[in-house]
Design an enzyme around this catalytic site. Structure first.
Site, short mmCIF file in Angstrom:
data_model
loop_
_atom_site.label_atom_id
_atom_site.label_comp_id
_atom_site.label_asym_id
_atom_site.label_seq_id
_atom_site.Cartn_x
_atom_site.Cartn_y
_atom_site.Cartn_z
N GLU A 159 -6.38 10.12 -15.13
CA GLU A 159 -6.73 10.48 -13.75
C GLU A 159 -5.76 11.52 -13.18
OE1 GLU A 159 -8.43 8.42 -9.70
OE2 GLU A 159 -8.10 7.22 -11.51
N ASP A 186 -3.98 0.61 -9.54
CA ASP A 186 -5.40 0.32 -9.70
C ASP A 186 -5.77 0.04 -11.15
OD1 ASP A 186 -5.48 0.79 -7.02
OD2 ASP A 186 -6.51 2.72 -7.15
N SER A 220 -24.76 7.32 -16.92
CA SER A 220 -24.53 6.33 -15.86
C SER A 220 -25.86 5.86 -15.30
CB SER A 220 -23.69 6.94 -14.73
OG SER A 220 -23.73 6.10 -13.59
N ASP A 239 3.04 2.20 -4.87
CA ASP A 239 3.03 2.27 -6.33
C ASP A 239 3.58 3.59 -6.85
OD1 ASP A 239 0.72 3.62 -5.49
OD2 ASP A 239 -0.50 2.93 -7.18
N GLU A 244 0.83 -1.20 0.00
CA GLU A 244 0.00 0.00 0.00
C GLU A 244 0.87 1.25 0.00
OE1 GLU A 244 -3.17 -0.03 -1.15
OE2 GLU A 244 -3.52 -1.47 0.47
N HIS A 245 0.52 2.20 -0.85
CA HIS A 245 1.24 3.47 -1.01
C HIS A 245 2.68 3.23 -1.47
CE1 HIS A 245 -1.86 6.24 0.46
NE2 HIS A 245 -2.21 5.25 1.27
N GLY A 270 -16.29 4.66 -3.14
CA GLY A 270 -15.81 5.18 -1.87
C GLY A 270 -15.35 4.13 -0.88
N SER A 274 -13.21 1.87 -7.74
CA SER A 274 -14.35 2.02 -8.65
C SER A 274 -14.01 2.96 -9.81
CB SER A 274 -15.57 2.52 -7.89
OG SER A 274 -15.31 3.75 -7.25
N SER A 275 -13.20 3.98 -9.55
CA SER A 275 -12.87 4.93 -10.62
C SER A 275 -11.96 4.29 -11.66
CB SER A 275 -12.22 6.18 -10.05
OG SER A 275 -11.04 5.88 -9.33
#
Length: 383
Positions: free
Chosen positions: A160, A172, A67, A36, A33-34, A122, A127-128
């Site tokens: 992004e 991601d 959407s 990348d 985690e953190h 969230g 999801s993004s």
């Protein structure tokens, strides 16, 4: 929602059937985690939850977006008007992908797109990125661009970073584009080299639970951006291109050279987290799957105490799950809310789930959403 429902929704909106339907998954990060955006190692796998896109080409330089989850009318944009940070709505994600493809020289002349998603928004499950990758894959296929999964991931990250304005790393998007069924993806984020690591917990009598805390503390890009800037400062002070280049065996000596305590904490997390990823890979490849549990828990402590991106709800998941007999647990994703993962014996999954739910009830918190994470396929055409 399935492929046929998305296809039908497209036809109702645009008056014709789509040329196809595509899916791209959310992801859980098992460990790493953190790391990348520090050129380090990560190990995500794809969830069965997906973003779906029904898409057809246009030739008039227009992009129409809808959407099923957000509702409202169709948003129509001119491709020539797409510009970084011009859009603060959800449409920035698919529009950013179109912008990135065109900026890279790919002849995309427009599209009609209808989207739906089962990836919880969230919840720290990307999801993004699923939304970006499903649009990128659909346009890649329809326009015959010939781009590979890692190339689509790079373009989605650029969308992004630059168009949306979020300083995310590459994990991601690569997970959504490149993961395979029944495997975790060992990814070197510096050169995007990949190894698919078999990860079939059910066959070994275990389960990996995702616990969505249903909270999202206001951190967002600000606190994330601060952590990233701190990591870059640490790398500069240590004279390396990225914290990935600080050897684990030389960590203490490196930390001794840093006067800023906050930077020290960030450096310590990143260097030890890269080592944890390599340890988990070695354990999985040697068949010692249960032994990854304590490594996951160790990673949570580092994220909580050094990187400081946990929150009371995530800590409550980890503490209550471990007290109920879980093999290991940690927050997953960017932090400040979202989800945690819990590794447990299959026979104990119900007991652990109940313990977490009861802990949330006792604390007066909204009941968490708990589901099993099953390594699933990456982005693909489904109709």
């Amino acid at each position: 929602m399935g492929a046929q429902q998305v296809r039908d929704g497209f036809a109702e909106l645009y008056g014709a059937d789509p040329e196809g339907v595509w899916a791209a998954p959310g992801r859980v990060n098992l460990i790493g985690e953190h790391t990348d955006y520090n050129d380090g190692f990560v190990m995500p796998f794809a969830l069965p939850h997906t973003a779906l896109a029904a898409v057809s080409r246009r030739t008039d330089g227009r992009l129409r977006l809808h959407s099923a989850d957000i509702g409202g009318g169709v948003t129509e944009l001119r491709l020539d008007d797409l510009a970084p940070e011009s859009d603060r709505e959800w449409t920035a994600y698919p529009a950013g992908v179109v912008w990135a493809l065109r900026e890279a020289g790919h002849a995309v002349t427009g599209a009609d797109i209808h989207l739906a998603s089962t990836v919880p928004a969230g919840a720290g499950l990307s999801s993004s990125a699923a939304l970006e990758v499903v649009v990128a894959l659909a346009l890649n296929d329809l326009y015959g661009l010939g781009l590979k999964g890692w190339q689509l991931a790079r373009l989605c990250q650029r969308a992004e970073n630059v168009y949306v304005g979020a300083p995310v790393g590459i994990m991601d998007q690569t997970a959504a584009a490149c993961c395979t069924d029944g495997h975790a993806l060992f990814l070197d984020t510096r050169d995007l080299s990949q190894r698919q690591i078999p990860f079939d917990l059910a066959a070994e009598g275990m389960r990996l639970l995702v616990v969505d805390t249903r909270v999202k503390h206001a951190h967002s890009t600000g606190e994330y951006g601060k952590r990233r800037a701190g990591c870059e400062k640490g790398a500069a002070l240590l004279g390396v291109d990225a914290l990935r280049d600080v050897p684990y065996g030389e960590l203490d000596a490196a930390l001794a050279r840093l006067d800023d305590e906050e930077v020290r904490r960030l450096v310590r997390h990143v260097v030890t987290e890269d080592e944890r990823v390599e340890r988990v890979v070695a354990l999985l490849e040697s068949g010692e799957t249960r032994a990854i549990g304590p490594v996951l828990t160790e990673g949570h402590a580092s994220l909580r105490d050094d990187f400081r991106v946990s929150c009371p709800e995530l800590d409550l998941v980890v503490d209550s799950a471990l007290a109920a007999g879980a093999l290991g647990a940690r927050m997953t994703g960017g932090g400040f809310g979202g989800s945690a993962i819990v590794l447990t014996e299959a026979a104990d999954a119900g007991t652990v789930t109940k313990a977490v739910e009861e802990a949330f009830a006792a604390a007066g918190l909204t009941a968490p959403r708990v589901f099993e994470a099953v390594p699933s396929p990456g982005a693909r055409r489904i109709g």
